[in-house]
Design an enzyme around this catalytic site. Structure first.
Site, PDB file in Angstrom:
ATOM      1  CG  ASP A 133       7.810   0.155  -0.535  1.00 21.05           C
ATOM      2  OD1 ASP A 133       6.739   0.191   0.087  1.00 21.05           O
ATOM      3  OD2 ASP A 133       8.270  -0.876  -1.061  1.00 21.05           O
TER       4      ASP A 133
ATOM      5  CB  SER B 140       2.539  -5.787   1.822  1.00 18.31           C
ATOM      6  OG  SER B 140       2.332  -4.807   2.810  1.00 18.31           O
TER       7      SER B 140
ATOM      8  CG  HIS C 189       3.534  -1.048  -0.437  1.00 14.31           C
ATOM      9  ND1 HIS C 189       4.612  -1.438   0.331  1.00 14.31           N
ATOM     10  CD2 HIS C 189       2.493  -1.809  -0.020  1.00 14.31           C
ATOM     11  CE1 HIS C 189       4.235  -2.378   1.179  1.00 14.31           C
ATOM     12  NE2 HIS C 189       2.965  -2.634   0.989  1.00 14.31           N
TER      13      HIS C 189
END
Length: 299
Positions: free
Chosen positions: A250, A110, A277
């Site tokens: 995601d 991320s 995610h």
């Protein structure tokens, strides 16, 4: 879940602050895997399953970025002091402090992938490989994708989000509950969430300074200093072999990830069909297989 105990842990001095780190396994003849967690302003906890990648000659390094976890907290810092450069300097200090700057692999998840990409475009001599997991190449692409995903939420959830965002009351329980509907679709689809993820989310709640300053009150409501960030035009500068990872569900949708695959010359993109995610949590066996294959193929 119980993970391997660290073989070493401590602090690295970063100017007047200190960054906490832990090393699993022994640094040997294979480049250590250095993990960069998300946020900004999260902690290493939700990435602890990556300790399973430690093996003969390969160590795995976790650390808490400045502003949260066991590292120096700065709740009263000037908002303008929380910059990408600050975290790049911290990463350099960690690599040099652990004496691994000449030989390492980065795993960024991320926001951690955004940071890892920022590091990689400088072409550091010791970077042997790069793993960009569930990361956007542009926050404008991220926000556009978030708007599309929000539009698919139940009408009452959308209304609650909009109402509190307009009123500036995103700390209210109704907003948090509506936010979690999105998170359970597009952040982690496991039920219940594992303890290590809950620990990271609790750490952000306890000290949201960095997250709120650089991101905003929620994953899909980016109003912080990163809102205009992009690395798209600089991606061709990355020379390290790169593995790009995303999940079918995601919040980092294909449109947000695609520039990495298209613009990094030596890259491979793997989509995890049963994940959102966090494929490292949602599909751990396949995730480990894919990452180990990439690491074993580095020279």
């Amino acid at each position: 879940m119980v993970y391997a105990e660290p073989t070493k842990e401590g602090f690295i001095e970063v100017g007047e602050q200190r960054s906490w780190y832990r090393v699993t396994g022994s640094i040997g003849d294979r480049p250590p895997l250095v993990t960069l967690h998300g946020g900004p302003g999260a902690t290493h906890d939700y990435l602890l399953s990556l300790t399973e990648l430690a093996g003969p000659g390969r160590a795995v390094v976790h650390y808490d970025q400045l502003g949260n976890g066991r590292s120096t907290r700065l709740p009263g810092a000037e908002p303008g002091s929380w910059t990408v450069q600050r975290f790049l300097d911290e990463l350099d200090a960690l690599l040099n402090g652990l004496c691994i700057a000449e030989d390492y692999v980065l795993f960024g998840q991320s926001w951690g992938g955004m940071l890892a990409a920022e590091h990689a475009v400088r072409r550091p001599a010791g970077l042997r490989g790069l793993i960009l997991a569930n990361s956007p190449a542009s926050m404008r692409l991220w926000s556009d994708a978030a708007a599309e995903l929000r539009a698919a939420l139940p009408a009452d959830v959308q209304a609650a989000l909009l109402r509190h965002e307009a009123a500036g009351t995103t700390d209210r329980e109704e907003y948090v509950e509506a936010m979690r509907v999105f998170y359970r679709r597009h952040v982690c689809r496991l039920d219940p969430w594992p303890e290590e993820l809950e620990a990271t989310l609790a750490a952000i709640d306890a000290d949201p300074t960095v997250y709120h300053t650089m991101n905003g009150p929620a994953e899909f409501h980016v109003i912080g200093s990163l809102r205009n960030w992009s690395i798209v035009d600089r991606l061709p500068a990355i020379a390290a072999p790169t593995l790009v990872i995303s999940g079918r569900h995601d919040e980092a949708t294909p449109a947000t990830v695609q520039p990495f695959a298209e613009r990094i010359r030596d890259s491979r993109w793997v989509v995890f069909e049963e994940s959102s995610h966090m494929p490292h949590i949602e599909e751990p066996a396949r995730f480990r297989s894919v990452v180990e294959e990439f690491l074993d193929g580095l020279h």
